[in-house]
Design an enzyme around this catalytic site. Structure first.
Site, PDB file in Angstrom:
ATOM      1  N   LYS A 298       0.809  -1.224   0.000  1.00 44.56           N
ATOM      2  CA  LYS A 298       0.000   0.000   0.000  1.00 44.56           C
ATOM      3  C   LYS A 298       0.839   1.270   0.000  1.00 44.56           C
ATOM      4  CE  LYS A 298      -4.271  -1.760   2.066  1.00 44.56           C
ATOM      5  NZ  LYS A 298      -5.309  -1.528   3.102  1.00 44.56           N
TER       6      LYS A 298
ATOM      7  N   ALA B 262      -2.795   3.844  16.129  1.00 46.61           N
ATOM      8  CA  ALA B 262      -2.314   4.834  15.153  1.00 46.61           C
ATOM      9  C   ALA B 262      -1.600   4.167  13.982  1.00 46.61           C
ATOM     10  CB  ALA B 262      -1.388   5.833  15.840  1.00 46.61           C
TER      11      ALA B 262
ATOM     12  N   GLY C 247      -1.921   1.851  10.139  1.00 45.50           N
ATOM     13  CA  GLY C 247      -2.384   2.204   8.803  1.00 45.50           C
ATOM     14  C   GLY C 247      -3.877   2.442   8.719  1.00 45.50           C
TER      15      GLY C 247
ATOM     16  N   TYR D 291     -13.523  -7.515  12.058  1.00 45.04           N
ATOM     17  CA  TYR D 291     -14.733  -7.995  11.388  1.00 45.04           C
ATOM     18  C   TYR D 291     -14.938  -9.506  11.461  1.00 45.04           C
ATOM     19  CZ  TYR D 291     -11.404  -8.992   7.598  1.00 45.04           C
ATOM     20  OH  TYR D 291     -10.332  -9.449   6.870  1.00 45.04           O
TER      21      TYR D 291
END
Length: 278
Positions: free
Chosen positions: A71, A133, A135, A222
């Protein structure tokens, strides 16, 4: 079964390493099939992200998602970043605009969309507290500020990590020095750490009695109901887990590639089914 693939079929995909864990191919290919769009979404196991990005242009790939560990590493190979992706310092979506590659980040936008759709919350003017804190926190906090949140408190056990976020938006993202005070004055409190993911019954990111019934608790985990979510349910505190953040970051990427709204409920259903079978 996927739609029949021909020479006209457009390609979407996801770059990552490892890639087997990704839910994106299941979610996106279902949406493409349901809408009868002549696309296919392919998971790509990538060893060289620079070459992989070149392949987007070389093979006229319409767009890709980007996941761990690329990313941040993908950014130097792109032609432009959206403001959000630039501020976050990470890209999870690439859009190929006739050979011009735009890097975007839909993680924080997915978080916001989940709040808006599930709890009808307007971000503007609200105060947020984020525990962690990393990504995900960075993506969420930047997206919140760009969506006109009043302020975002961030706490991390690594003080340097939370302090570094202050430099993105001065006086809007604030490193928390007093958890109890800052949580109590926040409208929405977020867990953006893995705390609660294990099977420990009482693993909380912070003392749950700091929350009250006028607040919302959002846990980005999740794959299970965390102790904090259970606490909120037992104490009539509005709460949300990370499933719809995962869902809506994909929904937003899908629209950016195709300019077509995907079948959200079908995508949610297959995510839930896939998680149950993991």
């Amino acid at each position: 079964m996927l739609n029949k693939i021909t020479g006209k079929t457009k390609i979407l995909g996801v770059f990552g390493n490892p890639i087997e864990h990704s839910f994106s191919p299941i979610m996106h290919n279902l949406a493409l099939k349901e809408l009868n769009l002549d696309y296919v979404y392919v998971p790509f196991l990538v060893d060289d992200i620079g070459l992989a990005v070149k392949s987007i242009k070389a093979m006229n790939i319409t767009g890709v998602n980007v996941t761990i560990p690329y990313k941040q590493k993908v950014i130097p190979f792109l032609d432009e970043l959206t403001l959000g992706a630039e501020k976050i310092g990470a890209v999870n979506t690439i859009i190929n605009k006739n050979g011009y590659l735009l890097g975007d980040n839909t993680d924080g936008l997915g978080f916001i969309k989940a709040l808006e759709e599930n709890l009808k919350i307007n971000i503007k003017g609200k105060t947020f507290f984020i525990f962690g804190a990393g990504g995900a926190s960075r993506a969420i906090s930047v997206s919140l500020v760009l969506s006109k949140a009043e302020k975002v408190f961030v706490y991390d056990i690594d003080k340097e990590k939370s302090k570094s976020l202050e430099n993105i938006f001065t006086n809007k993202i604030i490193s928390s020095e007093n958890i109890e005070k800052d949580i109590k004055i926040s409208d929405i409190v977020i867990n953006a750490t893995p705390i609660g993911m294990s099977e420990k019954k009482d693993e909380f990111p912070f003392s749950p009695d700091l929350l009250n019934k006028n607040q919302v608790f959002y846990d980005i985990i999740y794959n299970r109901k965390t102790p904090m979510i259970k606490y909120c349910e037992e104490n009539n505190i509005k709460s949300l887990n990370g499933l719809d953040m995962l869902l809506y970051q994909g929904v937003i990427s899908f629209y950016k590639w195709t300019n077509i709204e995907p079948p959200v409920e079908s995508m949610r259903k297959i995510l839930i089914e896939t998680l149950k079978n993991k």
